[in-house]
Write an enzyme that holds these catalytic residues in place. Structure first.
Site, PDB file in Angstrom:
ATOM      1  N   ARG A 127     -40.259  38.404  71.977  1.00 50.54           N
ATOM      2  CA  ARG A 127     -40.291  37.801  73.420  1.00 50.54           C
ATOM      3  C   ARG A 127     -40.298  36.588  73.332  1.00 50.54           C
ATOM      4  NH1 ARG A 127     -43.424  42.735  74.028  1.00 50.54           N
ATOM      5  NH2 ARG A 127     -42.240  44.162  75.210  1.00 50.54           N
ATOM      6  N   LYS A 149     -30.205  25.149  76.997  1.00 52.72           N
ATOM      7  CA  LYS A 149     -29.130  26.317  77.288  1.00 52.72           C
ATOM      8  C   LYS A 149     -28.816  26.961  75.754  1.00 52.72           C
ATOM      9  CE  LYS A 149     -26.860  24.824  81.406  1.00 52.72           C
ATOM     10  NZ  LYS A 149     -25.694  24.413  81.909  1.00 52.72           N
ATOM     11  N   GLU A 191     -17.832  13.917  74.951  1.00 52.03           N
ATOM     12  CA  GLU A 191     -19.232  14.168  75.884  1.00 52.03           C
ATOM     13  C   GLU A 191     -19.649  12.755  75.897  1.00 52.03           C
ATOM     14  OE1 GLU A 191     -19.692  16.937  77.489  1.00 52.03           O
ATOM     15  OE2 GLU A 191     -18.559  18.469  76.480  1.00 52.03           O
ATOM     16  N   LYS A 233     -28.855  12.519  78.672  1.00 55.21           N
ATOM     17  CA  LYS A 233     -29.014  13.946  78.883  1.00 55.21           C
ATOM     18  C   LYS A 233     -30.447  14.274  78.992  1.00 55.21           C
ATOM     19  CE  LYS A 233     -27.901  18.466  77.934  1.00 55.21           C
ATOM     20  NZ  LYS A 233     -26.815  19.404  77.208  1.00 55.21           N
ATOM     21  N   GLU A 243     -30.618  23.489  86.295  1.00 56.61           N
ATOM     22  CA  GLU A 243     -29.382  23.399  86.772  1.00 56.61           C
ATOM     23  C   GLU A 243     -29.286  23.675  88.536  1.00 56.61           C
ATOM     24  OE1 GLU A 243     -25.976  23.745  84.204  1.00 56.61           O
ATOM     25  OE2 GLU A 243     -24.659  23.903  86.117  1.00 56.61           O
ATOM     26  N   ARG A 247     -28.039  18.392  87.387  1.00 59.01           N
ATOM     27  CA  ARG A 247     -27.728  18.674  85.909  1.00 59.01           C
ATOM     28  C   ARG A 247     -26.154  19.382  85.998  1.00 59.01           C
ATOM     29  NH1 ARG A 247     -30.765  22.233  81.175  1.00 59.01           N
ATOM     30  NH2 ARG A 247     -29.028  22.071  79.857  1.00 59.01           N
ATOM     31  N   ASN A 251     -21.304  18.670  84.064  1.00 53.51           N
ATOM     32  CA  ASN A 251     -20.299  19.682  84.009  1.00 53.51           C
ATOM     33  C   ASN A 251     -18.974  18.667  84.188  1.00 53.51           C
ATOM     34  OD1 ASN A 251     -21.526  21.795  83.241  1.00 53.51           O
ATOM     35  ND2 ASN A 251     -22.063  22.319  85.220  1.00 53.51           N
ATOM     36  N   HIS A 254     -15.575  19.330  83.296  1.00 51.21           N
ATOM     37  CA  HIS A 254     -15.503  20.954  82.534  1.00 51.21           C
ATOM     38  C   HIS A 254     -14.813  21.961  83.478  1.00 51.21           C
ATOM     39  CE1 HIS A 254     -18.299  18.682  79.930  1.00 51.21           C
ATOM     40  NE2 HIS A 254     -18.407  19.964  79.334  1.00 51.21           N
ATOM     41  N   HIS A 258     -12.615  23.921  81.113  1.00 51.85           N
ATOM     42  CA  HIS A 258     -12.807  25.478  80.718  1.00 51.85           C
ATOM     43  C   HIS A 258     -11.504  26.129  81.239  1.00 51.85           C
ATOM     44  CE1 HIS A 258     -17.464  25.196  81.096  1.00 51.85           C
ATOM     45  NE2 HIS A 258     -16.959  25.088  79.849  1.00 51.85           N
ATOM     46  N   HIS A 271     -13.282  22.399  72.565  1.00 51.74           N
ATOM     47  CA  HIS A 271     -13.763  22.094  73.972  1.00 51.74           C
ATOM     48  C   HIS A 271     -13.696  20.606  74.363  1.00 51.74           C
ATOM     49  CE1 HIS A 271     -16.695  22.619  77.054  1.00 51.74           C
ATOM     50  NE2 HIS A 271     -17.409  21.585  76.246  1.00 51.74           N
TER      51      HIS A 271
HETATM   52  N1  LIG Z   1     -26.016  24.618  74.964  1.00 51.25           N
HETATM   53  C1  LIG Z   1     -25.667  23.594  75.489  1.00 51.25           C
HETATM   54  O1  LIG Z   1     -25.890  22.871  76.494  1.00 51.25           O
HETATM   55  C2  LIG Z   1     -23.868  23.159  75.082  1.00 51.25           C
HETATM   56  C3  LIG Z   1     -23.292  22.050  75.478  1.00 51.25           C
HETATM   57  C4  LIG Z   1     -22.023  22.015  75.029  1.00 51.25           C
HETATM   58  C5  LIG Z   1     -21.555  23.034  73.945  1.00 51.25           C
HETATM   59  N2  LIG Z   1     -22.246  23.856  73.764  1.00 51.25           N
HETATM   60  C6  LIG Z   1     -21.501  24.794  73.025  1.00 51.25           C
HETATM   61  O2  LIG Z   1     -21.393  24.357  71.799  1.00 51.25           O
HETATM   62  C7  LIG Z   1     -20.461  25.054  70.926  1.00 51.25           C
HETATM   63  C8  LIG Z   1     -19.493  24.033  70.258  1.00 51.25           C
HETATM   64  O3  LIG Z   1     -20.286  23.327  69.459  1.00 51.25           O
HETATM   65  P1  LIG Z   1     -19.584  22.482  68.275  1.00 51.25           P
HETATM   66  O4  LIG Z   1     -18.501  21.653  68.614  1.00 51.25           O
HETATM   67  O5  LIG Z   1     -20.565  21.753  67.574  1.00 51.25           O
HETATM   68  O6  LIG Z   1     -18.810  23.788  67.286  1.00 51.25           O
HETATM   69  P2  LIG Z   1     -19.167  24.303  66.168  1.00 51.25           P
HETATM   70  O7  LIG Z   1     -20.576  24.670  66.251  1.00 51.25           O
HETATM   71  O8  LIG Z   1     -18.253  25.491  66.084  1.00 51.25           O
HETATM   72  O9  LIG Z   1     -18.795  23.458  64.839  1.00 51.25           O
HETATM   73  C9  LIG Z   1     -17.472  23.038  64.446  1.00 51.25           C
HETATM   74  C10 LIG Z   1     -17.113  23.240  63.127  1.00 51.25           C
HETATM   75  O10 LIG Z   1     -17.833  22.211  62.337  1.00 51.25           O
HETATM   76  C11 LIG Z   1     -18.278  22.808  61.248  1.00 51.25           C
HETATM   77  N3  LIG Z   1     -19.524  21.855  61.180  1.00 51.25           N
HETATM   78  C12 LIG Z   1     -20.537  21.719  61.791  1.00 51.25           C
HETATM   79  N4  LIG Z   1     -20.931  20.708  61.347  1.00 51.25           N
HETATM   80  C13 LIG Z   1     -20.501  19.849  60.168  1.00 51.25           C
HETATM   81  C14 LIG Z   1     -20.558  18.905  59.442  1.00 51.25           C
HETATM   82  N5  LIG Z   1     -21.676  18.175  59.525  1.00 51.25           N
HETATM   83  N6  LIG Z   1     -19.754  18.926  58.670  1.00 51.25           N
HETATM   84  C15 LIG Z   1     -18.821  19.574  58.295  1.00 51.25           C
HETATM   85  N7  LIG Z   1     -18.405  20.603  59.159  1.00 51.25           N
HETATM   86  C16 LIG Z   1     -19.258  20.713  60.197  1.00 51.25           C
HETATM   87  C17 LIG Z   1     -18.815  24.077  61.773  1.00 51.25           C
HETATM   88  O11 LIG Z   1     -18.995  24.967  60.523  1.00 51.25           O
HETATM   89  C18 LIG Z   1     -17.747  24.665  62.554  1.00 51.25           C
HETATM   90  O12 LIG Z   1     -16.679  25.159  61.749  1.00 51.25           O
HETATM   91  C19 LIG Z   1     -19.746  25.951  71.911  1.00 51.25           C
HETATM   92  O13 LIG Z   1     -19.920  27.234  71.651  1.00 51.25           O
HETATM   93  C20 LIG Z   1     -20.221  25.440  73.249  1.00 51.25           C
HETATM   94  O14 LIG Z   1     -20.288  26.573  74.203  1.00 51.25           O
HETATM   95  C21 LIG Z   1     -23.431  24.260  74.249  1.00 51.25           C
END
Ligand SMILES: NC(=O)c1ccc[n+]([C@@H]2O[C@H](COP(=O)([O-])OP(=O)(O)OC[C@H]3O[C@@H](n4cnc5c(N)ncnc54)[C@H](O)[C@@H]3O)[C@@H](O)[C@H]2O)c1
Length: 365
Positions: A127, A149, A191, A233, A243, A247, A251, A254, A258, A271
């Site tokens: 929990r 999030k 971003e 942020k 949000e 907040r 987006n 986005h 999306h 993305h």
């Molecule tokens: N929670 C939120 O507020 C929020 C906001 C924006 C995006 N997101 C989410 O984030 C995700 C995308 O995140 P991302 O772009 O970091 O992608 P990711 O986590 O898939 O990382 C991208 C790739 O880079 C590799 N990688 C990570 N760090 C590395 C490093 N230092 N050196 C070499 N390789 C490395 C990872 O293994 C992966 O293959 C999506 O699922 C999206 O929905 C969440």
């Protein structure tokens, strides 16, 4: 030598609870035992990473967890395709089988995928357990690690299963960016650019002037851009954690982004790349609505191009397909799509007064 450059706070203090937490930004932080000690002293740790980041940085983190209790490492398959309940089950199984208690600390070492899933697993475990974000992509450092999030994807769409669960701390080690592939790095910059557009005109101008330094991952330029992004942020999240209002400004670009990802199938464009093209369309829409000078669109396109980001839709994508995909975005409220627009450079507003005709016009422009 580790070097702590900045400590910012996400201010979530209220009359009933103080859930505020620090964001630490610096060099060599993941291997700095003095960062970890107050977090892990005497408690179990579930270190969650993926099979690309783990081999690069897992050992350094583990060696720095001095004084921690039992350590369990979970290495997930990397990538968005694995952001699902099967991975959550894997994390929870490891935590339960190793008899962790609610006092154990989850540590997310990786990009946004690992961060979102570790946070969600922590929210579900007994929990609700604490977790720490150690973001290693630029996108995760400036965006996903801050704000609470968490969640996973469902066959019906992205991020449909999840929870708000704030981390206890965010540890941003700038040195981890040295191994990040170029496309992932540029996607994170989308971003960063967004923050300038929606909140800080001066920052946008600074980004334009420093595009080359950012491309070459100049340490000073990066530290400033990440600090500024996190500060924006953090302020937005503190003002509107769930949000209900401002907040939503985060987006910006986005809704279009999306839709691009949905039509292409996730994984074709990153993305951030889809968001970059989406921000151009959203800016054009703002010009069409008479709120924004067209010069800002030109400046944004030039900046996107300078850092290797798209400025228009993928070549084979039709306006009709985009419109349909936007209608099924989860940011639809009461049947209406809400658009985040710019009232001027550095200032965002929400509107529902956008017709399909308007959208078609900006797509065809
Ligand atoms: N929670 C939120 O507020 C929020 C906001 C924006 C995006 N997101 C989410 O984030 C995700 C995308 O995140 P991302 O772009 O970091 O992608 P990711 O986590 O898939 O990382 C991208 C790739 O880079 C590799 N990688 C990570 N760090 C590395 C490093 N230092 N050196 C070499 N390789 C490395 C990872 O293994 C992966 O293959 C999506 O699922 C999206 O929905 C969440």
């Amino acid at each position: 030598m580790p070097e702590l450059l900045h400590t910012l706070y996400v201010d979530l203090a209220s009359a009933t609870a103080n859930r505020s937490y620090p964001i630490q930004i610096g060099h060599g932080l993941i291997a700095d035992a003095s960062i970890w000690q107050p977090l892990v002293e005497g408690r179990g740790v579930i270190l969650v990473t993926d099979d690309q980041v783990g081999p690069l940085y897992g050992e350094a983190v583990k060696a720095a967890l001095i004084g921690a209790g039992q350590l369990t490492e979970v290495v997930l398959s990397a990538g968005e395709a694995h952001k699902d309940m099967t991975s959550i089950q894997q994390i929870l199984d490891a935590a339960l089988q190793n008899k962790h208690e609610r006092s154990s600390l989850f540590v997310a070492l990786g990009g946004g995928v690992v961060g979102d899933m570790t946070g969600f697993a922590a929210a579900c475990f007994l929990r609700g357990a604490d977790f720490v974000q150690v973001p290693t992509t630029l996108l995760a450092q400036v965006d996903s690690s801050v704000g609470g999030k968490t969640g996973v994807n469902h066959a019906m769409g992205k991020n449909l299963i999840g929870a708000f669960h704030q981390p206890r701390q965010v540890v941003i080690d700038l040195d981890t960016l040295s191994t990040l592939p170029a496309r992932e790095f540029a996607a994170g910059l989308a971003e960063v650019i967004k923050y300038g557009l929606i909140r800080d005109a001066e920052f946008f101008v600074w980004l334009t002037a420093n595009a080359e330094a950012l491309n070459s991952r100049d340490a000073t330029a990066l530290a400033f851009a990440i600090e500024r992004s996190c500060a924006i942020k953090a302020a937005v999240v503190a003002a509107d954690e769930r949000e209900g209002g401002v907040r939503a400004h985060l987006n910006f670009g986005h809704t279009f982004g999306h839709a691009i990802e949905r039509i292409q199938g996730y994984g074709e464009w990153l993305h951030g790349e889809a968001v970059a093209a989406g921000m151009v369309l959203a800016s054009r829409l703002s010009v069409l609505q008479g709120t924004l000078e067209s010069r800002v669109v030109d400046d944004l396109m030039a900046l996107n191009q300078a850092v290797g980001l798209p400025v228009s839709l993928p070549a084979d994508m039709t306006a009709q397909a985009l419109l349909e995909a936007m209608g099924s975005d989860k940011k639809v409220s009461g049947g209406k799509v809400r658009y985040i627009m710019l009232s001027q450079l550095g200032e965002a507003v929400v509107t529902e007064n956008v017709t399909e005709d308007d959208i078609a016009r900006v797509i065809d422009a």
